[in-house]
Design a protein around this motif. Structure first.
Motif, PDB file in Angstrom:
ATOM      1  N   TYR A  59      10.270   9.421  -5.171  1.00 45.25           N
ATOM      2  CA  TYR A  59      11.130   8.971  -4.075  1.00 45.25           C
ATOM      3  C   TYR A  59      10.304   8.467  -2.900  1.00 45.25           C
ATOM      4  O   TYR A  59      10.625   7.451  -2.280  1.00 45.25           O
ATOM      5  N   MET A  60       9.231   9.192  -2.576  1.00 41.48           N
ATOM      6  CA  MET A  60       8.456   8.879  -1.377  1.00 41.48           C
ATOM      7  C   MET A  60       7.417   7.778  -1.588  1.00 41.48           C
ATOM      8  O   MET A  60       6.980   7.160  -0.617  1.00 41.48           O
ATOM      9  N   ARG A  61       6.987   7.524  -2.811  1.00 36.33           N
ATOM     10  CA  ARG A  61       5.923   6.551  -3.063  1.00 36.33           C
ATOM     11  C   ARG A  61       6.185   5.194  -2.413  1.00 36.33           C
ATOM     12  O   ARG A  61       5.306   4.652  -1.740  1.00 36.33           O
ATOM     13  N   PRO A  62       7.398   4.613  -2.545  1.00 37.79           N
ATOM     14  CA  PRO A  62       7.635   3.331  -1.856  1.00 37.79           C
ATOM     15  C   PRO A  62       7.513   3.442  -0.342  1.00 37.79           C
ATOM     16  O   PRO A  62       7.029   2.522   0.316  1.00 37.79           O
ATOM     17  N   GLU A  63       7.955   4.572   0.224  1.00 38.77           N
ATOM     18  CA  GLU A  63       7.839   4.776   1.668  1.00 38.77           C
ATOM     19  C   GLU A  63       6.371   4.842   2.085  1.00 38.77           C
ATOM     20  O   GLU A  63       5.964   4.233   3.068  1.00 38.77           O
ATOM     21  N   TRP A  64       5.590   5.611   1.325  1.00 34.95           N
ATOM     22  CA  TRP A  64       4.160   5.729   1.633  1.00 34.95           C
ATOM     23  C   TRP A  64       3.473   4.384   1.495  1.00 34.95           C
ATOM     24  O   TRP A  64       2.637   4.005   2.314  1.00 34.95           O
ATOM     25  N   LYS A  65       3.845   3.638   0.458  1.00 39.15           N
ATOM     26  CA  LYS A  65       3.234   2.333   0.221  1.00 39.15           C
ATOM     27  C   LYS A  65       3.541   1.376   1.374  1.00 39.15           C
ATOM     28  O   LYS A  65       2.664   0.671   1.858  1.00 39.15           O
ATOM     29  N   GLU A  66       4.795   1.375   1.824  1.00 36.01           N
ATOM     30  CA  GLU A  66       5.188   0.500   2.932  1.00 36.01           C
ATOM     31  C   GLU A  66       4.492   0.908   4.224  1.00 36.01           C
ATOM     32  O   GLU A  66       4.027   0.051   4.988  1.00 36.01           O
ATOM     33  N   ASP A  67       4.408   2.222   4.485  1.00 34.58           N
ATOM     34  CA  ASP A  67       3.703   2.689   5.680  1.00 34.58           C
ATOM     35  C   ASP A  67       2.250   2.234   5.655  1.00 34.58           C
ATOM     36  O   ASP A  67       1.706   1.777   6.667  1.00 34.58           O
ATOM     37  N   LYS A  68       1.596   2.358   4.499  1.00 33.12           N
ATOM     38  CA  LYS A  68       0.191   1.954   4.371  1.00 33.12           C
ATOM     39  C   LYS A  68       0.058   0.449   4.584  1.00 33.12           C
ATOM     40  O   LYS A  68      -0.862  -0.016   5.253  1.00 33.12           O
ATOM     41  N   ARG A  69       1.005  -0.339   4.038  1.00 35.41           N
ATOM     42  CA  ARG A  69       0.964  -1.789   4.220  1.00 35.41           C
ATOM     43  C   ARG A  69       1.104  -2.144   5.694  1.00 35.41           C
ATOM     44  O   ARG A  69       0.383  -2.997   6.206  1.00 35.41           O
ATOM     45  N   GLN A  70       2.011  -1.458   6.385  1.00 36.47           N
ATOM     46  CA  GLN A  70       2.202  -1.706   7.812  1.00 36.47           C
ATOM     47  C   GLN A  70       0.951  -1.337   8.606  1.00 36.47           C
ATOM     48  O   GLN A  70       0.550  -2.060   9.521  1.00 36.47           O
ATOM     49  N   GLN A  71       0.309  -0.221   8.246  1.00 32.05           N
ATOM     50  CA  GLN A  71      -0.923   0.182   8.923  1.00 32.05           C
ATOM     51  C   GLN A  71      -2.016  -0.876   8.733  1.00 32.05           C
ATOM     52  O   GLN A  71      -2.718  -1.229   9.678  1.00 32.05           O
ATOM     53  N   ARG A  72      -2.156  -1.379   7.491  1.00 32.57           N
ATOM     54  CA  ARG A  72      -3.167  -2.407   7.229  1.00 32.57           C
ATOM     55  C   ARG A  72      -2.872  -3.681   8.000  1.00 32.57           C
ATOM     56  O   ARG A  72      -3.779  -4.320   8.524  1.00 32.57           O
ATOM     57  N   LEU A  73      -1.600  -4.047   8.063  1.00 33.31           N
ATOM     58  CA  LEU A  73      -1.204  -5.259   8.781  1.00 33.31           C
ATOM     59  C   LEU A  73      -1.515  -5.130  10.267  1.00 33.31           C
ATOM     60  O   LEU A  73      -2.056  -6.052  10.874  1.00 33.31           O
ATOM     61  N   VAL A  74      -1.200  -3.983  10.858  1.00 32.75           N
ATOM     62  CA  VAL A  74      -1.492  -3.755  12.275  1.00 32.75           C
ATOM     63  C   VAL A  74      -2.995  -3.814  12.512  1.00 32.75           C
ATOM     64  O   VAL A  74      -3.461  -4.426  13.481  1.00 32.75           O
ATOM     65  N   GLU A  75      -3.777  -3.179  11.631  1.00 35.12           N
ATOM     66  CA  GLU A  75      -5.240  -3.186  11.768  1.00 35.12           C
ATOM     67  C   GLU A  75      -5.794  -4.609  11.648  1.00 35.12           C
ATOM     68  O   GLU A  75      -6.665  -5.018  12.416  1.00 35.12           O
ATOM     69  N   LYS A  76      -5.270  -5.376  10.702  1.00 35.91           N
ATOM     70  CA  LYS A  76      -5.726  -6.758  10.521  1.00 35.91           C
ATOM     71  C   LYS A  76      -5.391  -7.595  11.757  1.00 35.91           C
ATOM     72  O   LYS A  76      -6.216  -8.380  12.222  1.00 35.91           O
ATOM     73  N   ARG A  77      -4.187  -7.419  12.308  1.00 36.05           N
ATOM     74  CA  ARG A  77      -3.807  -8.158  13.516  1.00 36.05           C
ATOM     75  C   ARG A  77      -4.705  -7.787  14.687  1.00 36.05           C
ATOM     76  O   ARG A  77      -5.106  -8.640  15.463  1.00 36.05           O
TER      77      ARG A  77
END
Length: 191
Positions: A59-77
């Motif tokens: 259940y949580m894997r998609p949530e964790w994956k999206e959170d990680k993607r958002q963190q990477r995007l913020v770091e890249k920006r």
């Protein structure tokens, strides 16, 4: 005794069932306590449904994956903004949301330098010969070895493969390495 109780509580897993207008609740959870819970980046009023660890992780894997993607995007920006402030270009922070000029696209063949190269007929034939030789070598292997290689190629961990085939993780690792070396040796003429 208190530590055992704490450990037991830590091993319980819950999935929040958001309660809002129109939510259908079974009799089992009709009188269950409701509380505020965080799902992703938002707080919701929910009933906590106890589940197994596997269900919780699924259940949580998609949530964790999206959170990680958002963190990477913020770091890249953040890195891109810092590079812009310093008036330098950093290729490592170029992303899907980075504006690109037409000239830049032309320089990189529209962003796909390797993919736009056409294979020659000889290259295609060599690949087909290699694939046929690989199929023949794989057919010669024991069923256990084929299973290990197939599961490994699907990204399954060595520990999970070991549980499936009845070997230790180290045993799977050694056997897989030996098989890959053997295949590499047998297919060396195709390089």
């Amino acid at each position: 005794m208190a530590n055992q109780e704490k450990n037991r509580v830590k091993q319980q897993y819950f999935i929040p069932l958001e309660v809002k207008e129109g939510t259908i609740i079974t009799k089992e959870y009709e009188n269950a306590p409701r509380q505020w819970w965080k799902i992703g980046n938002r707080k919701v009023y929910a009933i906590l449904v106890q589940v197994t660890k596997e269900q919780y992780e699924a259940y949580m894997r998609p949530e964790w994956k999206e959170d990680k993607r958002q963190q990477r995007l913020v770091e890249k920006r953040r890195k891109r903004e810092k590079a812009q402030e310093e008036r330098r270009e950093d290729q490592s922070v170029q992303g899907w949301d980075t504006p690109v000029s037409y000239e830049r696209l032309c320089e990189t063949e529209y962003g796909f330098p390797e993919e736009t190269r056409q294979e020659t007929l000889d290259e295609i034939l060599e690949k087909e010969e290699l694939m046929e030789a690989l199929r023949q070598e794989l057919a010669k292997l024991e069923a256990l070895d084929r299973t290990i290689l197939q599961m490994a190629s699907n990204g399954i961990s060595e520990a999970a493969i070991g549980r499936e085939v009845g070997l230790s993780q180290k045993g799977v690792n050694k056997r897989k390495q030996r098989l890959l070396e053997q295949l590499q040796e047998q297919l060396k003429d195709y390089r």
